[in-house]
Design an enzyme around this catalytic site. Structure first.
Site, mmCIF file in Angstrom:
data_model
loop_
_atom_site.group_PDB
_atom_site.id
_atom_site.type_symbol
_atom_site.label_atom_id
_atom_site.label_comp_id
_atom_site.label_asym_id
_atom_site.label_seq_id
_atom_site.Cartn_x
_atom_site.Cartn_y
_atom_site.Cartn_z
ATOM 1 N N ARG A 1 29.476 24.060 40.806
ATOM 2 C CA ARG A 1 28.524 24.803 39.961
ATOM 3 C C ARG A 1 27.554 23.858 39.268
ATOM 4 O O ARG A 1 26.434 24.247 38.958
ATOM 5 C CB ARG A 1 29.285 25.708 38.995
ATOM 6 N N LYS B 1 39.367 29.940 51.325
ATOM 7 C CA LYS B 1 38.784 29.022 50.346
ATOM 8 C C LYS B 1 39.366 29.276 48.967
ATOM 9 O O LYS B 1 39.437 30.440 48.581
ATOM 10 C CB LYS B 1 37.272 29.263 50.327
ATOM 11 N N ARG C 1 33.816 35.253 37.949
ATOM 12 C CA ARG C 1 33.601 35.933 39.217
ATOM 13 C C ARG C 1 34.803 36.777 39.653
ATOM 14 O O ARG C 1 34.924 37.140 40.811
ATOM 15 C CB ARG C 1 33.299 34.909 40.312
ATOM 16 N N TYR D 1 33.545 17.717 51.640
ATOM 17 C CA TYR D 1 32.617 16.689 51.147
ATOM 18 C C TYR D 1 33.058 15.299 51.584
ATOM 19 O O TYR D 1 32.298 14.344 51.464
ATOM 20 C CB TYR D 1 32.520 16.788 49.617
ATOM 21 N N LYS E 1 38.223 34.455 49.748
ATOM 22 C CA LYS E 1 37.704 33.489 48.781
ATOM 23 C C LYS E 1 38.239 33.860 47.407
ATOM 24 O O LYS E 1 38.039 34.973 46.918
ATOM 25 C CB LYS E 1 36.179 33.524 48.786
#
Ligand code: PBG
Length: 333
Positions: free
Chosen positions: A214, A257, A226, A322, A204
């Site tokens: 977010r 990802k 991050r 999605y 990731k």
């Protein structure tokens, strides 16, 4: 794989493209509704369907409306969803994530009551639950505040057990903590869940493509970013080492990802390990397609099916997206 040299100097590839039935016959990659996993956002309440402004067509649901959307997915041939929870309260350590009566347990109970066959994957992370928005507990190391790896592991293991008890079918740790798969495997086994698979977000990346998520999960980091735990987009060899490590720790399923900018990683992961491989077609990838389609700059149906087919062709066995509901409708004609 060896490259086939055409047997005749006058080989004409177009012969096999002339007729729709012939093209269908030689098609190498087939996308199906049951290749798709629908990500769903759930928050406490009733009757909520709040659209996410940066992700048109995606909603924060309450458990009741979540069931309606999941039922629609099931009708369309989608067999799995992944849940992201937005808790009623956030604090420094993300304690709502460990609540047996928390938002994900509530959602699991509702889904399992109405759709017992639907595979429910739970995302395992703390960024939605912490007031600072980072993916674990913070502590200071050498003058810098950072996510404390090993304290976060203990909490992650507990979070997985809470979700397993509430009915999760697969747990998917997404926090990129070192040793997370081993810690979770050990905890699940000793709590009587040795049958539960782990889908590890193994590679990731620290990606700007997560922007809209977010907003959706109300989880932006309140300071810094991050990149002390997610991967540097410049690295590919490191992704293979991350995946090898997670497999050695007992991961059953592996994820790369984001998807589109990382098709090379997907391909190399598939060729190197041959294990069941997921790709996450993330929020920013979705938002780009929706924004351009809304302006008439792209043909949404064609672009979505092309993107998802390409992700599968690159090596993904299944895709978190999605677009799942729309794509499943289009695939059914
Ligand atoms: C939680 C998590 C994130 C996504 C999935 N799980 C956000 C992040 O790492 O910041 C992103 C998914 C998306 O963008 O669609 N750690």
């Amino acid at each position: 794989m060896s490259l086939l040299v055409p047997r005749f100097p006058d080989w004409r590839p177009r012969r096999l493209r002339r007729l729709p039935a012939l093209r269908q016959l030689v098609r190498e990659t087939e996308l199906r509704p049951d290749d798709l996993v629908l990500p769903l956002f759930v928050r406490p309440g009733q009757g909520i369907r709040r659209e996410i402004s940066s992700m048109h067509g995606q909603y924060q649901h309450s458990p009741d409306t979540l069931v309606e959307t999941a039922a629609q997915a099931w009708e369309l041939g989608i067999r799995a969803v992944i849940l992201f929870g937005i808790p009623a309260h956030k604090d420094e350590v993300g304690s709502a994530a460990l609540d047996e009566a928390g938002i994900i347990p509530q959602a699991l109970h509702a889904l399992k009551r109405h759709l017992p066959e639907l595979l429910v994957i739970t995302d395992e992370c703390f960024c939605e639950y912490t007031s600072h928005g980072h993916c674990g507990v913070l502590s200071e190391h050498g003058g810098r505040l950072d996510v404390d790896n090993d304290r976060t592991l203990e909490m992650l293991a507990q979070q997985c057990i809470v979700h397993a008890r509430a009915g999760a079918d697969v747990v998917a740790p997404s926090g990129m903590m070192d040793g997370m798969v081993a810690a979770i495997r050990r905890a699940l086994d000793s709590a009587g869940f040795s049958h539960l698979p782990i889908l590890s977000y193994a590679a990731k990346y620290a990606s700007a493509f997560y922007g809209p998520f977010r907003e959706a999960a109300e989880s932006p980091p309140q300071f810094g970013d991050r990149s002390t735990y997610q991967m540097d987009p410049a690295n590919a060899e490191e992704a293979l080492r991350e995946i090898a490590l997670d497999l050695a720790e007992g991961a059953d399923l592996i994820m790369v990802k984001p998807a589109l900018a990382y098709l090379d990683i997907l391909r190399r992961a598939k060729e190197s390990f041959g294990v069941p491989l997921a790709a996450y077609n993330v929020s920013g990838e979705y938002a780009m397609v929706k924004a351009a389609s809304a302006r008439g700059w792209l043909d949404e149906r064609r672009i979505v099916l092309e993107i998802l087919t390409a992700i599968k062709r690159a090596g993904a066995d299944f895709i978190l997206t999605y677009h799942a509901l729309d794509a499943a409708k289009w695939l059914r004609g």
